[in-house]
Write a protein that holds these residues in place. Structure first.
Motif, PDB file in Angstrom:
ATOM      1  N   PRO A   1      -9.813  14.024 -37.589  1.00 34.74           N
ATOM      2  CA  PRO A   1      -8.870  14.799 -36.769  1.00 34.74           C
ATOM      3  C   PRO A   1      -7.542  14.963 -37.498  1.00 34.74           C
ATOM      4  O   PRO A   1      -7.020  14.012 -38.090  1.00 34.74           O
ATOM      5  N   GLY A   2      -7.020  16.177 -37.517  1.00 35.84           N
ATOM      6  CA  GLY A   2      -5.750  16.437 -38.175  1.00 35.84           C
ATOM      7  C   GLY A   2      -5.868  16.800 -39.642  1.00 35.84           C
ATOM      8  O   GLY A   2      -4.871  17.188 -40.260  1.00 35.84           O
ATOM      9  N   MET A   3      -7.065  16.690 -40.220  1.00 29.70           N
ATOM     10  CA  MET A   3      -7.282  17.089 -41.608  1.00 29.70           C
ATOM     11  C   MET A   3      -7.721  18.546 -41.601  1.00 29.70           C
ATOM     12  O   MET A   3      -8.831  18.877 -41.193  1.00 29.70           O
ATOM     13  N   GLU A   4      -6.845  19.431 -42.036  1.00 31.04           N
ATOM     14  CA  GLU A   4      -7.078  20.869 -41.885  1.00 31.04           C
ATOM     15  C   GLU A   4      -8.076  21.436 -42.888  1.00 31.04           C
ATOM     16  O   GLU A   4      -8.807  22.390 -42.583  1.00 31.04           O
ATOM     17  N   ILE A   5      -8.099  20.901 -44.116  1.00 31.03           N
ATOM     18  CA  ILE A   5      -9.011  21.405 -45.142  1.00 31.03           C
ATOM     19  C   ILE A   5      -9.599  20.226 -45.901  1.00 31.03           C
ATOM     20  O   ILE A   5      -9.053  19.120 -45.893  1.00 31.03           O
ATOM     21  N   SER A   6     -10.724  20.459 -46.556  1.00 32.59           N
ATOM     22  CA  SER A   6     -11.282  19.467 -47.467  1.00 32.59           C
ATOM     23  C   SER A   6     -10.658  19.686 -48.837  1.00 32.59           C
ATOM     24  O   SER A   6     -10.766  20.774 -49.410  1.00 32.59           O
ATOM     25  N   GLY A   7      -9.975  18.664 -49.330  1.00 27.31           N
ATOM     26  CA  GLY A   7      -9.289  18.790 -50.615  1.00 27.31           C
ATOM     27  C   GLY A   7     -10.029  18.056 -51.706  1.00 27.31           C
ATOM     28  O   GLY A   7     -11.039  17.403 -51.484  1.00 27.31           O
ATOM     29  N   GLY A   8      -9.507  18.161 -52.913  1.00 28.04           N
ATOM     30  CA  GLY A   8     -10.099  17.434 -54.032  1.00 28.04           C
ATOM     31  C   GLY A   8     -10.315  18.311 -55.247  1.00 28.04           C
ATOM     32  O   GLY A   8     -10.083  17.886 -56.372  1.00 28.04           O
ATOM     33  N   SER A   9     -10.813  19.528 -55.040  1.00 22.52           N
ATOM     34  CA  SER A   9     -10.912  20.483 -56.148  1.00 22.52           C
ATOM     35  C   SER A   9      -9.542  21.137 -56.286  1.00 22.52           C
ATOM     36  O   SER A   9      -9.218  22.098 -55.580  1.00 22.52           O
ATOM     37  N   LEU A  10      -8.732  20.598 -57.182  1.00 20.41           N
ATOM     38  CA  LEU A  10      -7.324  20.970 -57.219  1.00 20.41           C
ATOM     39  C   LEU A  10      -7.127  22.444 -57.558  1.00 20.41           C
ATOM     40  O   LEU A  10      -7.854  23.012 -58.364  1.00 20.41           O
ATOM     41  N   GLY A  11      -6.110  23.017 -56.935  1.00 24.51           N
ATOM     42  CA  GLY A  11      -5.776  24.410 -57.177  1.00 24.51           C
ATOM     43  C   GLY A  11      -6.213  25.343 -56.058  1.00 24.51           C
ATOM     44  O   GLY A  11      -5.961  26.542 -56.125  1.00 24.51           O
ATOM     45  N   HIS A  12      -6.871  24.812 -55.023  1.00 21.25           N
ATOM     46  CA  HIS A  12      -7.364  25.661 -53.948  1.00 21.25           C
ATOM     47  C   HIS A  12      -6.444  25.694 -52.725  1.00 21.25           C
ATOM     48  O   HIS A  12      -6.472  26.650 -51.952  1.00 21.25           O
ATOM     49  N   GLY A  13      -5.659  24.662 -52.535  1.00 21.71           N
ATOM     50  CA  GLY A  13      -4.906  24.517 -51.296  1.00 21.71           C
ATOM     51  C   GLY A  13      -3.946  25.647 -51.013  1.00 21.71           C
ATOM     52  O   GLY A  13      -3.868  26.135 -49.871  1.00 21.71           O
ATOM     53  N   LEU A  14      -3.193  26.091 -52.012  1.00 19.71           N
ATOM     54  CA  LEU A  14      -2.193  27.122 -51.757  1.00 19.71           C
ATOM     55  C   LEU A  14      -2.846  28.464 -51.464  1.00 19.71           C
ATOM     56  O   LEU A  14      -2.321  29.256 -50.679  1.00 19.71           O
ATOM     57  N   GLY A  15      -4.000  28.727 -52.078  1.00 21.55           N
ATOM     58  CA  GLY A  15      -4.727  29.944 -51.750  1.00 21.55           C
ATOM     59  C   GLY A  15      -5.197  29.949 -50.309  1.00 21.55           C
ATOM     60  O   GLY A  15      -5.106  30.964 -49.608  1.00 21.55           O
ATOM     61  N   VAL A  16      -5.705  28.804 -49.850  1.00 19.77           N
ATOM     62  CA  VAL A  16      -6.121  28.683 -48.451  1.00 19.77           C
ATOM     63  C   VAL A  16      -4.907  28.846 -47.534  1.00 19.77           C
ATOM     64  O   VAL A  16      -4.973  29.516 -46.494  1.00 19.77           O
ATOM     65  N   ALA A  17      -3.793  28.241 -47.919  1.00 24.35           N
ATOM     66  CA  ALA A  17      -2.571  28.353 -47.117  1.00 24.35           C
ATOM     67  C   ALA A  17      -2.127  29.806 -46.992  1.00 24.35           C
ATOM     68  O   ALA A  17      -1.692  30.253 -45.918  1.00 24.35           O
ATOM     69  N   THR A  18      -2.253  30.567 -48.081  1.00 27.06           N
ATOM     70  CA  THR A  18      -1.864  31.976 -48.062  1.00 27.06           C
ATOM     71  C   THR A  18      -2.716  32.764 -47.083  1.00 27.06           C
ATOM     72  O   THR A  18      -2.204  33.526 -46.242  1.00 27.06           O
ATOM     73  N   GLY A  19      -4.037  32.585 -47.157  1.00 27.70           N
ATOM     74  CA  GLY A  19      -4.927  33.283 -46.236  1.00 27.70           C
ATOM     75  C   GLY A  19      -4.710  32.862 -44.791  1.00 27.70           C
ATOM     76  O   GLY A  19      -4.714  33.695 -43.878  1.00 27.70           O
ATOM     77  N   MET A  20      -4.485  31.575 -44.585  1.00 29.08           N
ATOM     78  CA  MET A  20      -4.256  31.074 -43.232  1.00 29.08           C
ATOM     79  C   MET A  20      -2.967  31.646 -42.655  1.00 29.08           C
ATOM     80  O   MET A  20      -2.911  32.045 -41.485  1.00 29.08           O
ATOM     81  N   ALA A  21      -1.923  31.706 -43.480  1.00 30.74           N
ATOM     82  CA  ALA A  21      -0.639  32.235 -43.023  1.00 30.74           C
ATOM     83  C   ALA A  21      -0.736  33.725 -42.691  1.00 30.74           C
ATOM     84  O   ALA A  21      -0.143  34.201 -41.714  1.00 30.74           O
ATOM     85  N   LEU A  22      -1.494  34.469 -43.494  1.00 35.46           N
ATOM     86  CA  LEU A  22      -1.708  35.886 -43.183  1.00 35.46           C
ATOM     87  C   LEU A  22      -2.439  36.046 -41.857  1.00 35.46           C
ATOM     88  O   LEU A  22      -2.097  36.914 -41.041  1.00 35.46           O
ATOM     89  N   GLY A  23      -3.446  35.212 -41.647  1.00 35.48           N
ATOM     90  CA  GLY A  23      -4.186  35.272 -40.393  1.00 35.48           C
ATOM     91  C   GLY A  23      -3.313  34.973 -39.189  1.00 35.48           C
ATOM     92  O   GLY A  23      -3.393  35.660 -38.168  1.00 35.48           O
ATOM     93  N   LEU A  24      -2.466  33.968 -39.305  1.00 32.02           N
ATOM     94  CA  LEU A  24      -1.562  33.621 -38.210  1.00 32.02           C
ATOM     95  C   LEU A  24      -0.603  34.771 -37.921  1.00 32.02           C
ATOM     96  O   LEU A  24      -0.304  35.076 -36.758  1.00 32.02           O
ATOM     97  N   ARG A  25      -0.125  35.399 -38.987  1.00 36.37           N
ATOM     98  CA  ARG A  25       0.783  36.546 -38.786  1.00 36.37           C
ATOM     99  C   ARG A  25       0.073  37.663 -38.032  1.00 36.37           C
ATOM    100  O   ARG A  25       0.638  38.257 -37.099  1.00 36.37           O
ATOM    101  N   LEU A  26      -1.163  37.979 -38.425  1.00 38.43           N
ATOM    102  CA  LEU A  26      -1.905  39.048 -37.770  1.00 38.43           C
ATOM    103  C   LEU A  26      -2.168  38.725 -36.299  1.00 38.43           C
ATOM    104  O   LEU A  26      -2.234  39.636 -35.454  1.00 38.43           O
TER     105      LEU A  26
END
Length: 292
Positions: free
Chosen positions: A126-151
């Motif tokens: 609970p509270g873990m929004e994404i599965s991390g570990g493969s570095l370099g993916h988090g900010l891309g996911v954040a970008t898509g998530m933020a666009l979705g929230l805006r829409l």
């Protein structure tokens, strides 16, 4: 339902700020204790990173983020994305401090059937929004998530904790460019600059400095602070919360093992083994440092 929220809060009085800083320093101390508890369960792990980033997480979860501890999937929550999956021990400690998971559950860390695996996995915790570990993916996911929230017209914000080692990844900078292009001021990146990677000191693996100038060149509003200074973190987060028109990044210089000298001084500190008899000493040093 209880809600923790700060959205572009009005200026704090000196008295209120001093009280807040003291409260957050206590929260960071508890987060460090939680991390040591989990580390002792396994006898090893990414303890140094958890101790180093505890102040950042304390300010984020106990002052800045809007969430409902008893309702982790609440649509109006701010999203906190952990790119660096091996920092899960630190995030679990913060989620326990926030009330999203119980402190007693920390004793199951990394065990069979636990909801707290050693690397962060969204399907378990609970509270873990994404599965991390493969570095370099988090900010891309954040970008898509933020666009979705805006829409959706959802005012929730997206925070992404990433490491200085993650700045080695080209995908991080692609996401940074995209985030700025779309003017996603509902995104805040938090970069933990502890100058250490699995392969050695960050400067020797791939030189990323000047980090602040690079983010600004990509169109981000960038602030750099001592990531182990709670008062400085409060001011920086407040400044970023008030900024509009572009994504924001908080660059935090932290110290691996901060608060426990015997661990902070270890040469092999990225992933460390701590002997059974050393855990009590580590807790004693943590408490002594807080009392001094």
């Amino acid at each position: 339902m209880s809600v923790t929220t700060v959205h572009a809060a009005p200026p704090r009085s000196a008295e209120d700020r001093a009280t807040l800083v003291a409260r957050l320093e206590e929260a960071a101390h508890r987060i460090r204790h939680h991390a040591l508890l989990m580390g002792e369960v396994q006898g090893q792990g990414y303890i140094g990173q958890a101790l180093g980033v505890a102040d950042v997480l304390a300010v984020a979860y106990r002052d800045q983020l809007r969430y409902r501890p008893e309702e982790p999937e609440w649509p109006g929550r701010d999203r906190f994305l952990l790119s660096i999956g091996h920092y899960a021990i630190a995030l679990y400690a913060a989620l326990a401090e926030a009330g999203t998971i119980g402190v007693d559950e920390l004793e199951t860390y990394g065990s069979d059937g636990s909801r707290l695996p050693m690397s962060g996995m969204a399907s378990y915790t609970p509270g873990m929004e994404i599965s991390g570990g493969s570095l370099g993916h988090g900010l891309g996911v954040a970008t898509g998530m933020a666009l979705g929230l805006r829409l959706q017209g959802n005012p929730a914000r997206v925070f992404n904790l990433l490491s200085d080692g993650e700045l080695d990844e080209g995908s991080t900078w692609e996401a940074a460019m995209s985030c700025a292009h779309h003017g996603l001021d509902n995104v805040t990146a938090i970069v933990d600059v502890n100058a250490l990677q699995a392969d050695g000191p960050t400067a020797g693996v791939l030189r990323t400095e000047p980090v602040t100038d690079k983010w600004r060149a990509f169109g981000w509003h960038a602030v750099r602070v001592d990531g182990n200074d709670v008062a400085a973190l409060v001011d920086a987060f407040d400044e970023l919360a008030a900024h509009r028109g572009s994504p924001k990044v908080l660059i935090c210089d932290t110290r691996v093992g901060h608060g426990v000298p015997m661990l902070a001084s270890r040469e092999k500190a990225h992933f460390m083994r701590v002997e059974e008899h050393e855990w009590a000493q580590a807790r004693t040093q943590l408490d002594e440092g807080r009392a001094s």
